[in-house]
Design a protein around this motif. Structure first.
Motif, PDB file in Angstrom:
ATOM      1  N   LYS A 459       0.848  -1.191   0.000  1.00 19.80           N
ATOM      2  CA  LYS A 459       0.000   0.000   0.000  1.00 19.80           C
ATOM      3  C   LYS A 459       0.884   1.242   0.000  1.00 19.80           C
ATOM      4  O   LYS A 459       1.928   1.267   0.646  1.00 19.80           O
ATOM      5  CB  LYS A 459      -0.877   0.012   1.247  1.00 19.80           C
ATOM      6  CG  LYS A 459      -2.023  -0.955   1.162  1.00 19.80           C
ATOM      7  CD  LYS A 459      -3.284  -0.264   0.720  1.00 19.80           C
ATOM      8  CE  LYS A 459      -4.275  -1.283   0.212  1.00 19.80           C
ATOM      9  NZ  LYS A 459      -5.137  -0.793  -0.827  1.00 19.80           N
ATOM     10  N   PHE A 460       0.410   2.290  -0.685  1.00 21.50           N
ATOM     11  CA  PHE A 460       1.206   3.504  -0.798  1.00 21.50           C
ATOM     12  C   PHE A 460       1.623   4.028   0.574  1.00 21.50           C
ATOM     13  O   PHE A 460       2.780   4.396   0.790  1.00 21.50           O
ATOM     14  CB  PHE A 460       0.410   4.564  -1.552  1.00 21.50           C
ATOM     15  CG  PHE A 460       1.163   5.850  -1.752  1.00 21.50           C
ATOM     16  CD1 PHE A 460       2.338   5.861  -2.466  1.00 21.50           C
ATOM     17  CD2 PHE A 460       0.702   7.030  -1.208  1.00 21.50           C
ATOM     18  CE1 PHE A 460       3.047   7.044  -2.659  1.00 21.50           C
ATOM     19  CE2 PHE A 460       1.407   8.214  -1.390  1.00 21.50           C
ATOM     20  CZ  PHE A 460       2.575   8.214  -2.113  1.00 21.50           C
ATOM     21  N   SER A 461       0.673   4.035   1.515  1.00 18.22           N
ATOM     22  CA  SER A 461       0.993   4.585   2.838  1.00 18.22           C
ATOM     23  C   SER A 461       2.103   3.771   3.505  1.00 18.22           C
ATOM     24  O   SER A 461       2.964   4.320   4.183  1.00 18.22           O
ATOM     25  CB  SER A 461      -0.254   4.607   3.714  1.00 18.22           C
ATOM     26  OG  SER A 461      -0.836   3.329   3.762  1.00 18.22           O
ATOM     27  N   LEU A 462       2.076   2.463   3.275  1.00 22.76           N
ATOM     28  CA  LEU A 462       3.111   1.623   3.895  1.00 22.76           C
ATOM     29  C   LEU A 462       4.452   1.857   3.212  1.00 22.76           C
ATOM     30  O   LEU A 462       5.498   1.923   3.868  1.00 22.76           O
ATOM     31  CB  LEU A 462       2.697   0.148   3.799  1.00 22.76           C
ATOM     32  CG  LEU A 462       3.646  -0.825   4.492  1.00 22.76           C
ATOM     33  CD1 LEU A 462       3.743  -0.529   5.972  1.00 22.76           C
ATOM     34  CD2 LEU A 462       3.204  -2.257   4.272  1.00 22.76           C
TER      35      LEU A 462
ATOM     36  N   MET B 249       0.297  -6.924   5.753  1.00 22.16           N
ATOM     37  CA  MET B 249       1.380  -5.953   5.927  1.00 22.16           C
ATOM     38  C   MET B 249       2.415  -6.466   6.915  1.00 22.16           C
ATOM     39  O   MET B 249       3.570  -6.074   6.869  1.00 22.16           O
ATOM     40  CB  MET B 249       0.819  -4.634   6.459  1.00 22.16           C
ATOM     41  CG  MET B 249       0.074  -3.829   5.430  1.00 22.16           C
ATOM     42  SD  MET B 249      -0.389  -2.262   6.162  1.00 22.16           S
ATOM     43  CE  MET B 249      -1.122  -1.448   4.773  1.00 22.16           C
TER      44      MET B 249
ATOM     45  N   GLN C  37      -0.114   8.966   6.677  1.00 21.37           N
ATOM     46  CA  GLN C  37      -0.519   9.338   5.328  1.00 21.37           C
ATOM     47  C   GLN C  37      -0.172  10.783   4.968  1.00 21.37           C
ATOM     48  O   GLN C  37      -0.191  11.160   3.812  1.00 21.37           O
ATOM     49  CB  GLN C  37      -2.027   9.140   5.198  1.00 21.37           C
ATOM     50  CG  GLN C  37      -2.749   9.988   6.236  1.00 21.37           C
ATOM     51  CD  GLN C  37      -4.237   9.755   6.256  1.00 21.37           C
ATOM     52  OE1 GLN C  37      -4.875   9.772   5.222  1.00 21.37           O
ATOM     53  NE2 GLN C  37      -4.786   9.526   7.437  1.00 21.37           N
TER      54      GLN C  37
END
Lengths: 596, 401, 323
Positions: A459-462, B249, C37
């Protein structure tokens, strides 16, 4: 009963008395909007429907939230002291008619446009400017604050009221990007918000300001000096704005802007639905990706009531996608390689930009060497084109051979000098299709010259978290960016927290630059940014940032790859959306377009 | 005693046929029918009866054949496919399926061949188009040497069942190519490996736990049932999507995306047996009051024997239906998770990931062949369902023909 | 029975506490937090993110964060406030409940209304042409990933020259008061979500119903009932169907939490103003109290659903007794 009648009559009279005032909402000296935004003869009226693809607004408080939907909407409702031309990105007068710099560049006086009114009819004054600056823009507890940009050398800019129509900014040191940062500060109405901000209402705890103008606020409470005002918000479906009768801009014929009576944002987060709704005629103008260009263009040629424009990229966000190698990686042999300029040059030679542009962007992208876009005339340094490294696998292989990274055991993968295979993990965002695609293509090309690449798509945030904590080997990333490099020095200046490919140039939480860790060229870049910040003359500032771009192009701290072009699909019934001679799409400014 | 009220006895009339979906006549059908009717002299064992009843279900047989076929194909995928699944052909980006020809109208050849195709981009619409040159043809050869592979079980090789002669510049893309010019046929076969296998272990695990716990809970009832029900409620409260997000994750980043996916599925199956357990328990609650169970208990049968010999067979049809419905669930679940970007990732592939490429108006409009993996999903899921349905009928202890 | 229900309600309190702990732990398992974010945002300096984390209490240990939140609920009935929206999470969830319940209820009603009669027909006309056809259609419904079906339906409508794509209304009807035209417009939009979301559930239910009824139709008591000379319709509807529905009642109990949490992907693909996409966004951005409250609500619905299923099971089959 009679009393009630009286009230009705009186309010009717009051309304009639107010009506001419509302029609005459223009200030004495309105801003005549730049001619380059107009094409044909406009017809006032109608409604413009746009798609809000970033999702539902989280709030209507421009400084209380970090949310692009809120920004998109509020940029129609509020306006700044200093305007930015949507085509040239040049600074122009806004709510401030003009401004003066003192000789030392430390005092800036803004002369406000007289007679400007808020959308509820109250006059716009210096008090509003002070309120906005002190309680919102520079309020450290406001979540969307910009205090960092109004802090120079650790000291804050001070705002002083001279009279009702004049304010002064007192800077701790001269500051080259000052007007640019002022152009980002949209003005808020003091009379509506004073009791909701902790600075003006001591009864409130810090941070209370963030809870003002949330999405359930009565639309009439949300007033501004922008072209539109809020009419209604239907949760998760639609935001309806209407024309602000007091807007202070006119066209060349001195007709008040905006032309359209209503501006509607349909909330469509899914881009396929947005495309479908555009094709169904429910959306008037939509930014699309390069991949959807052929679909729309084919329909356009077949006589559909819409068309598609492709324009030179002007929006600095996202910055061009770049490839970074971690200078501080634990593995010693890999670190040695990543820090070697020849290695990074080899990697740059292995990037087939033409193929990426062709296959990932449907040809709708430009190769890019810099975070500064070529359309950004104020800062772009064309010199860097000389250093552009073009796709050449043979040269890439030769460079790797030269630094002793050869395939010794003939297994198809090169070995580092210590005998380990040249293998690294490339991290990229799985939710950004172009990043995933570029990573896939890079892997293919690199493996052709014996470099083993493991893709790690997250994921982009990760991916971002991994970058900032230095937990990566190679990274494909793009940043939110600004036209003025100064405003994003946190990324591009060594020794800053977002300079993630070489984190050892910064010391821990105190964020102190560590010069011993910097290469000479990094020290030079550091100096460029330090000087660029306090220099006032635009030409001298450009020279510093030119130098930064050159050092970047020569030393490749990161390798920039491509930047997607602007592609806009628009119904033919919308006027003043067109392509400029310089290839920039005009008509993304909602106050200049009209419905035919 | 039979179903005369709605249907005449099936044996007296030919089986209904769905046009095009039913295979030809099964040899010996009439004999089987007769056996099932009990008209034959030979007494049939339970297993034989089940097998025969299964064979009666034509769609089930077809489904079974498809499943076996698919598993064989995906196992041999690297050999059956003409290219390596990661091989990119930049000059054939988004090429439509290449036709296989034997004749160009004038000349006939026994060896199939493909025509040469050339990529062009429309200067105005920017659409990719492919020009077929009927003058230039490339033969397709069988057993050609190509990319090296390693089939599970250590069969290494570089022999591919078919392919174009690589030196001549010919290409054969049965299903067309994706954006990078990777052969979609190859990727579909390889993707099937992941889609059809990665959840099997999880299903197995959750069934064993589900039957065990649900059975105990329903049979014993009382405080045991209460406790187990509360534990189930607790487990069911594990939020699936957040858990999936977190696990995908947290699992070591060095793991391949297939390993991560497998890991997440396995962990989730440890909490995913609860739905099944609840239903089994519901049926057991009801069954334990039934006369035949009471009777078994009265004659002193052990708990284990009552559960295994009397109650479990009575829930068998439910279990079978559930199990077969779990396979489609696994395949479709994989596609949903891949759609959210949490499943299988490049450069590995799966049907779900391939379908994600087709999940846009652009693909439906300009590159419809990208939907082919979706057809595989549908066919595989259909086949499992048919088999499950046939099994249900076959296991049904009361099923009389 | 009443005592039993009361007892179950009492059970729910410790259950909800345990569930909330589990949910919080799962949320915290995800790396990063709400602040992460924002690093990429051109308006935000890294220092600001640190301040934000401090202000939102994200720098506290996880158990402190949990206890603070739990304390708010117990002492003030306050489920916390959304980091992103700066508003109480209960308000935000409530705002979106209307359409969520409408779409989910319609979908569930659709699937039961279609599945049960067809299931009965299929079972009583076993191996007839219609049985095969319905079986086949049901299986097709099960086989298509519903988010893909949603896109294909949307594409088909567009190709056919229609304009009712995505969402629940045409844009010009969204804010207008209810009228016949608006209702028709809604129906024009609603069939795509109801079919694409409901189809696989329907097919599953249909198969279960057919299977159970076939089981029951062969059972001894049905045979006995027939032998007694009862009318066939009474045998089927009074005896067989009632028993065949039993296992499905458990399914209904499980469907209840789906009312709010199900079909997130389809709702994203179809741009529905329901809570699914809203929840998914909150999950991705780690707006933790919003996610928590939503999960608590789903868990509560699940507990209620289980209880209802158990009660209905007892009602449908009088032989089941809870002490």
């Amino acid at each position: 009963m009679q009393k009630r009648l009286l009230v009705v009559v009186l309010s009717l009279v009051a309304l009639l008395a107010l009506a001419p005032a509302a029609l005459a909402g223009l200030p004495a000296n309105p801003k005549v909007e730049n001619e380059n935004l107009f094409e044909g003869t406009a017809r006032p009226g109608g409604e413009l429907i746009l798609g809000l693809t970033s999702g539902s607004p989280k709030s209507f408080n421009y400084y209380g939230v970090i949310d692009s939907s809120a920004y998109t909407i509020m940029e129609n409702i509020l306006s700044p002291l200093v305007d930015v031309n949507p085509v040239t990105q040049e600074l122009e007068p806004g709510l401030a008619e003009k401004w003066d710099f003192s000789a030392d560049g430390k005092t800036v006086t803004f002369f406000l446009r007289k007679g400007v009114k808020w959308s509820d009819g109250k006059p716009f004054t210096a008090d509003d400017v002070l309120f906005t600056m002190q309680n919102a823009v520079m309020n450290p507890n406001a979540e969307g604050n910009e205090v960092d940009r109004f802090t120079i050398g650790g000291k804050k800019v001070e705002w002083v009221k001279v009279n009702a129509n004049t304010v002064k900014a007192i800077l701790p040191a001269s500051y080259g990007a000052f007007l640019r940062v002022v152009s980002h500060a949209l003005m808020l109405p003091r009379h509506k918000l004073a009791d909701k901000a902790e600075g003006t209402n001591p009864a409130l705890p810090p941070g209370s300001f963030n809870k003002a103008w949330t999405t359930n606020t009565n639309p009439r409470e949300i007033v501004g000096t922008g072209p539109f005002m809020l009419e209604q918000y239907i949760v998760d479906q639609k935001v309806i704005l209407k024309k602000n009768p007091n807007f202070w801009k006119v066209d060349a014929k001195r007709r008040q802007l905006p032309y359209v009576n209503k501006l509607v944002y349909l909330i469509v987060q899914n881009e396929q639905v947005a495309m479908a709704k555009f094709q169904a005629g429910e959306i008037d103008r939509l930014k699309i990706g390069g991949r959807d260009y052929p679909t729309i263009k084919k329909e356009e040629l077949k006589g559909a009531p819409y068309m598609v424009l492709k324009g030179t990229p002007v929006n600095p966000t996202p910055s061009p996608t770049h490839l970074a190698f971690n200078f501080d990686i634990k593995d010693e042999a890999l670190r040695e390689a990543f820090r070697n300029l020849k290695f990074r040059e080899a990697m740059a030679y292995a990037i087939d930009r033409d193929r990426i542009i062709d296959q990932v962007y449907n040809t709708l992208a430009i190769p890019s060497g810099m975070p500064v876009l070529p359309s950004n005339k104020a800062f772009f340094n064309p010199e860097i084109e000389k250093y552009r490294i073009n796709f050449d696998l043979k040269k890439a292989a030769a460079l790797l051979d030269e630094i002793g990274v050869k395939d010794i055991n003939n297994d198809g993968v090169r070995e580092l000098p210590n005998g380990n295979p040249l293998e690294f993990t490339l991290t990229a965002a799985v939710d950004l299709q172009d990043h995933t695609d570029i990573a896939t293509l890079l892997k293919d090309n690199l493996e052709k010259i014996g470099v083993k690449v493991n893709l790690q798509l997250v994921k982009f945030s990760l991916a971002f978290d991994k970058a900032l904590s230095g937990e990566f080997e190679a990274m494909l990333l793009a940043f939110g960016n600004q036209p003025d490099p100064q405003l994003r020095k946190a990324i591009w200046q060594p020794g800053r927290p977002l300079y993630y490919w070489h984190l050892s140039t910064m010391k821990g939480k105190e964020q102190i630059p560590v010069f011993e860790e910097m290469y000479d060229w990094e020290k030079k870049i550091y100096e460029d940014f330090e000087k660029g910040e306090v220099t006032m003359s635009p030409a001298t500032r450009k020279a510093y940032y030119d130098d930064w771009q050159l050092e970047n192009a020569r030393n490749l701290p990161v390798i920039f790859i491509t930047k997607g072009m602007d592609v806009v699909a628009v119904q033919k019934s919308v006027g003043n959306v067109f392509l400029q001679k310089n290839g920039v799409i005009t008509g993304l400014s909602n106050w200049t377009v009209y419905k035919k | 005693m039979s179903e005369t009220f709605t249907n005449p006895p099936v044996a007296n009339q030919p089986l209904p046929k769905i046009p095009g979906k039913m295979p030809g006549k099964t040899p010996g059908r009439n004999q089987n029918e007769a056996l099932l009717e009990g008209e034959g002299e030979v007494a049939l064992s339970q297993a034989q009866k089940i097998r025969l009843r299964f064979m009666r279900h034509k769609l089930g047989v077809v489904g079974g054949a498809i499943i076996v076929f698919l598993y064989v194909v995906v196992t041999l995928a690297p050999f059956l496919s003409p290219y390596g699944f990661e091989v990119q052909h930049p000059e054939y980006s988004l090429a439509p399926p290449t036709g296989i020809h034997f004749s160009n109208g004038k000349r006939f050849s026994l060896r199939p061949y493909t025509y040469s195709i050339t990529k062009a981009r429309d200067p105005i619409t920017l659409e990719l188009t492919y020009q077929v040159d009927r003058e230039k043809s490339y033969p397709i050869y069988f057993f050609v040497r190509g990319e090296k592979y390693d089939i599970i079980g250590g069969w290494k090789g570089n022999l591919h069942l078919f392919g174009a002669d690589r030196n001549s510049g010919g290409a054969v893309f049965l299903f067309g190519t994706d954006r990078f010019g990777r052969d979609l046929f190859t990727r579909t076969l390889i993707g099937g490996r992941v889609s059809m296998t990665v959840g099997v272990f999880g299903i197995l695990l959750s069934f064993i736990i589900g039957i065990l716990v649900g059975g105990v809970s329903g049979y014993y009832g009382g405080w045991m049932d209460n406790l187990i029900q509360r534990v189930i409620e607790l487990l069911r409260s594990f939020p699936r999507l957040p858990l999936w997000l977190a696990l995908s994750m947290v699992l070591p980043p060095q793991w391949s995306s297939v390993a991560v996916y497998f890991g997440v599925v396995t962990i989730l199956s440890l909490i995913d047996w609860t739905g099944l357990a609840r239903v089994i328990r519901g049926q057991f609650l009801s069954l334990r009051e039934k006369e035949f169970v009471q009777a078994a208990r009265a004659i002193g049968a052990s708990d284990a024997s009552i559960i295994l010999r009397h109650m479990l067979p009575n829930t068998m049809s439910y279990l079978i239906v559930s199990a077969t419905l779990s396979f489609p669930g696994m395949i479709i679940g994989e596609s949903s998770i891949s759609f959210l970007g949490l499943g299988i990732k490049e450069p590995m592939t799966s049907w779900g990931l391939l379908l994600k490429d087709a999940q846009s108006l652009e693909a439906l409009n300009l590159h419809p062949w990208l939907m082919i993996p979706g057809i595989f999903i549908i066919v595989a899921v259909l086949a499992f369902n048919f088999v499950g349905d046939a099994m249900r009928d076959a296991f049904d202890p009361y099923s009389k023909m | 029975m009443l005592r039993y229900i009361l007892q179950r309600f009492l059970y729910m309190i410790p259950m909800m506490v345990l569930i909330s702990i589990i949910c919080f732990a799962v949320i915290k398992l995800q790396p990063g937090d709400f602040g992460s974010q924002y690093f990429n945002n051109p308006r935000v300096s890294p220092e600001m993110v640190q301040q934000l984390r401090e202000r939102l209490g994200l720098n506290d240990p996880a158990y402190i964060q949990y206890l603070k939140w739990a304390k708010g609920i117990v002492t003030r009935g306050d489920f916390g406030y959304s980091f992103a929206y700066k508003r109480p999470v209960s308000d935000l969830i409530w705002e979106r409940m209307g359409w969520t319940v409408v779409v989910a209820t319609l979908t569930i009603v659709f699937s039961w209304l279609v599945a049960i009669p067809i299931g009965i027909y299929s079972a009583t006309h076993k191996y007839s042409i219609m049985d095969y056809l319905l079986t086949f259609l049901g299986f097709i419904g099960l086989s298509i990933p519903n988010f893909f079906l949603a896109l294909v339906l949307m594409y088909a409508v567009l190709k056919a020259g229609g304009t009712s794509v995505g969402g629940l209304f045409s844009q010009n009807f969204i804010e207008t008061p209810w009228s016949w035209a608006k209702f028709v417009d809604m129906l024009n939009h609603l069939w795509i979500p109801v079919i694409s979301i409901g189809l696989s559930g329907t097919a599953g239910l249909l198969r279960q119903m057919r299977g159970n009824l076939l089981d029951v139709l062969g059972a001894q008591y049905v045979v006995t009932a027939r032998a007694k000379g009862l009318k066939e319709s009474i045998v089927i509807y009074k005896h067989a169907v009632r028993n065949a529905i039993n296992p499905l009642i458990s399914i209904f109990g499980m469907q209840l939490p789906e009312v709010i949490s199900g079909t997130i992907i389809s709702a994203i693909v179809l741009n529905l103003p329901t809570i699914g996409p809203f929840f998914y966004d909150a999950l991705i951005t780690q707006d933790q109290y919003l996610v928590m409250t939503f999960l608590m609500l789903s868990a509560f619905m699940m507990l209620i659903g289980n209880l209802l299923a158990d009660i209905m099971l007892a009602w449908a089959d009088p032989r089941i007794r809870y002490q």
